[in-house]
Design a protein around this motif. Sequence first.
Motif, PDB file in Angstrom:
ATOM      1  N   ASP A 143       0.884  -1.280   0.005  1.00 46.69           N
ATOM      2  CA  ASP A 143      -0.205   0.088  -0.019  1.00 46.69           C
ATOM      3  C   ASP A 143       0.669   1.172  -0.113  1.00 46.69           C
ATOM      4  O   ASP A 143       0.342   2.229  -0.749  1.00 46.69           O
ATOM      5  CB  ASP A 143      -1.000  -0.037   1.528  1.00 46.69           C
ATOM      6  CG  ASP A 143      -2.185  -0.954   1.052  1.00 46.69           C
ATOM      7  OD1 ASP A 143      -2.323  -1.433  -0.014  1.00 46.69           O
ATOM      8  OD2 ASP A 143      -2.604  -1.231   2.039  1.00 46.69           O
ATOM      9  N   GLU A 144       1.750   1.084   0.817  1.00 47.03           N
ATOM     10  CA  GLU A 144       2.859   2.368   0.894  1.00 47.03           C
ATOM     11  C   GLU A 144       3.536   2.609  -0.347  1.00 47.03           C
ATOM     12  O   GLU A 144       3.618   3.806  -0.760  1.00 47.03           O
ATOM     13  CB  GLU A 144       3.842   2.159   2.007  1.00 47.03           C
ATOM     14  CG  GLU A 144       3.069   2.548   3.378  1.00 47.03           C
ATOM     15  CD  GLU A 144       3.832   1.859   4.489  1.00 47.03           C
ATOM     16  OE1 GLU A 144       3.734   2.235   5.652  1.00 47.03           O
ATOM     17  OE2 GLU A 144       4.995   1.423   4.372  1.00 47.03           O
ATOM     18  N   GLN A 196       1.148   4.251  -2.683  1.00 47.84           N
ATOM     19  CA  GLN A 196       0.775   5.815  -2.377  1.00 47.84           C
ATOM     20  C   GLN A 196       2.038   6.510  -2.815  1.00 47.84           C
ATOM     21  O   GLN A 196       1.753   7.711  -3.080  1.00 47.84           O
ATOM     22  CB  GLN A 196       0.650   5.892  -0.771  1.00 47.84           C
ATOM     23  CG  GLN A 196      -0.568   5.347  -0.349  1.00 47.84           C
ATOM     24  CD  GLN A 196      -0.655   4.917   0.979  1.00 47.84           C
ATOM     25  OE1 GLN A 196       0.366   5.503   2.019  1.00 47.84           O
ATOM     26  NE2 GLN A 196      -1.382   4.278   1.707  1.00 47.84           N
ATOM     27  N   ASP A 228       1.759   7.527  -6.217  1.00 52.40           N
ATOM     28  CA  ASP A 228       0.839   8.634  -6.280  1.00 52.40           C
ATOM     29  C   ASP A 228       1.273   9.901  -6.329  1.00 52.40           C
ATOM     30  O   ASP A 228       0.827  10.938  -6.675  1.00 52.40           O
ATOM     31  CB  ASP A 228      -0.497   8.259  -5.462  1.00 52.40           C
ATOM     32  CG  ASP A 228      -1.505   7.132  -6.293  1.00 52.40           C
ATOM     33  OD1 ASP A 228      -1.315   6.848  -7.308  1.00 52.40           O
ATOM     34  OD2 ASP A 228      -2.201   6.602  -5.359  1.00 52.40           O
TER      35      ASP A 228
END
Length: 871
Positions: free
Chosen positions: A776-777, A780, A783
């Motif tokens: 997930d990191e 992120q 992004d």
Amino acid sequence: MTTDELREAYLDFFASKGCVRKPSDVLVPNDPTVLFTPAGMNQFKREFLGLGDPHFTRATTCQKCLRTGDIENVGKTAFHETFFEMLGNFSFGDYFKREAIHWAWEFLTKVLKIDRDRLTISVYLDDDEAFGIWHDEVGVPAERIARMGEDDNFWPAGAPTHGPNGVCGPCSEIFFHGNGPKEVEIWNLVFTQFNRVGPGQLEPLPKRNIDTGMGLERAAACLQGVPTVFAIDIFRPIVAAAAEVLGVRYEPETPGAVRIRRMSDHARALTFCIHENVKPSNEKQGYVIRRLLRRAVLDAYQMGHRDPFLYRLVPTVAEVMGRPYPELGGSVPRIQTVVREEEEQFLRNVENGLRRLDDTFRKTRAAGSEVVSGEDAFDLHQTYGIPVEITQSLAADHNLRVNLPGFERQRQKHAVVSRGPTEAAAVFATGPLDVLKKSYHHGSEFLGYQTTEADGLVIGILEQQHLSESASASDGGPPIILILDRTPFYGEAGGQVGDTGMIRGEGFAFRVEDTKKDNDFTLHVGRVVEGTVRLNAQARAEVDAERREAIRRAHSATHVLHHALHLHLGTHAQQAGSKVEPDRLRFDFANPEAVGRERLRAIEETVNRRILRGEPITWSTMPIDEARALGAMALFGEKYPEVVRVVTMGEFSRELCGGTHLDNVGRVGLFKIVGEESVSAGTRRITALTGEAALDHVRQEEDMLAEVAAALKVAPGLIGERVAALLEEVKALKRQAAQRRTDASPRVSADELLDAADTVGDATVVTRALDAATPDELRQFIDVLRRKSPARLAVLLASVLDGKVHLAAGLTPDLIARGLHAGQWLKEVAPIVGGGGGGRPDLAQAGGKDLAQIPAALERALEYVKAKLDE
């Protein structure tokens, strides 16, 4: 004369000649030698072989047919179609050549009023009898009768010298010469009078037969004075609808018109096949209709149309074919759902397929070749559904060729699943049951509606596909088959499994492990467990009554479930198949989406309320037209006899059904749904339990709840509340752990990554390993980088967490437009760290296990982008 009028005129005419008017067989017959019904004679194979009812000797039909042997000509020529209707009249050892010829001429010249000067005839070279009837009795001038060789006027083609062994005979063809079609064969009269036993060895048959075929659409084109079947009254609206949904004008002589005609033909074929529950798939009938659908979609795609459209033609097909086939109307929503979902799925693949096609062309050029390999062409065909003809056409635009022999070799390896035997010899193959049929042409009498025990006579013993005089008990070996003249055992049919039990007689005992049906015979499959069973022995057949009762509960429950589905989902939720076992059922039905928990509960409640009412179950036999007039539901794609069994439950359900049922709905006991899932596009499946199995399931769930409650130390009613609280605790702990990792390991900033990035042409490429970042990191972080640098940015990040490698890749839209794909990028890199993965063009993830290879993977990531951007 309209096409509908022509169909009725033909059937009425031959009915007046004593032919029994029979309904069309289904498109997918119960015949392992063909995938689809190819001709009108197919449903009368048993009669042609002398194995049918001896009192049934004449017939006439209008048969739905589907052939794909000349698929490349569909739309290009005036008369080639995949789906078509075949008018036919038949004789099984009754009338022969003289009547067939005279009646054909009478129908054409007296009923249809065709000018006799517009008709010419062909006969087999040596068939002086047929020539004499045409010339001397009918009065056709000799110059209008052509004598042709065995490849033209013998069925099967070339039978006397080089055709297959088996039933065969000369034929006579009738040609129409008109203002529309210049010349077209409209009727073929086949005189099956020989049995070929070897080259040039033709033995006369004891009973001579007639098999004729008139293409309905061809004949209509002749009568309506139009040059092609696509211009007749039942085809014009479909062609017009295809042009309208594509937003183009139909001009018959343009290249685009070929595509529109092909789409119209394929829309008809798809509508009829899916109505009969044939779904697109990768094998057998499903493969054929998937190919038809994809070809039509590709035609539209090459005309610039990028959205699903074929499903919009289904209502038009149902409307123009509604008079002879009114049942199509009720299936329109179901057919549209299947077609649209298949179109959407293929359109998603087309983009990838055409991109793969470009990659293939580049690879071929890079290798210094001008020939696309057969393996690559087949991969495009098999994986992306792109026909080899399209690959050839697009390759030519790049001055490349396709290795067609190599493609054919690859296709042959996979061809067995999508075709069946086609030789006439296979169509007329016989087996041991056919021999038995000559003595017992009515088959086995079924007594199982009234009883589970009955006396019978052993009329057949089959061991390894051979008839035997006796069979004895043994320790091993394959099962054998006993056939009785009358039996209470139900042979597997209509989704209901076969019965088990015992057959006993003087000096033997036979354990029935399964029961099948074939050729009107009930086949008791099992083993002799004691003594020796002999032909013509008297026997006592005893069905396992407890098991049969459980099957009856499940079967009756399927009818109640069908009613509940119509009540809660709508009448579109038509049955698409079922499996009925002891106290267990599987029910397939048409629905475009998952049913959902609340509606499933409502359906289950409706079924159980019907059970509680305890309404009676009755059955009666009646003509099928009368049953349909009463509103009895039928399973589409199933062939029903002229007299059918109708099962009625209270006032809420009436269905055509040959299975065994309870005498009261209340005896189902309990009904419990245990599963709901997708089977294919537009088809859902409910799995449910009845009676004792349903009760056992409820008890198991109660025991499980009690165990969980004890483990959580709460009452069963508080389990949900306690689990929700535990999940919140887990989420909180995960957040704390993530925060500790963040606090413990300093992270590089986005600006630092961009400052240290590589420049490839005008693009910025970030390839970096981060410490202990979760997947997930990593996403992120990508992004954040894309927000800071929204153009010409490629990012691939790696991390190690819990001993595993995690990868994530992201691209900005402008680089995707230049041919980069995040999922493909990771597919190049992930194997280096011993893993795999993929994803969307803009964002993808992968994993691996070889931590030491991370630097090499990042290096390969940079090289890949350089190579792609340099192309």
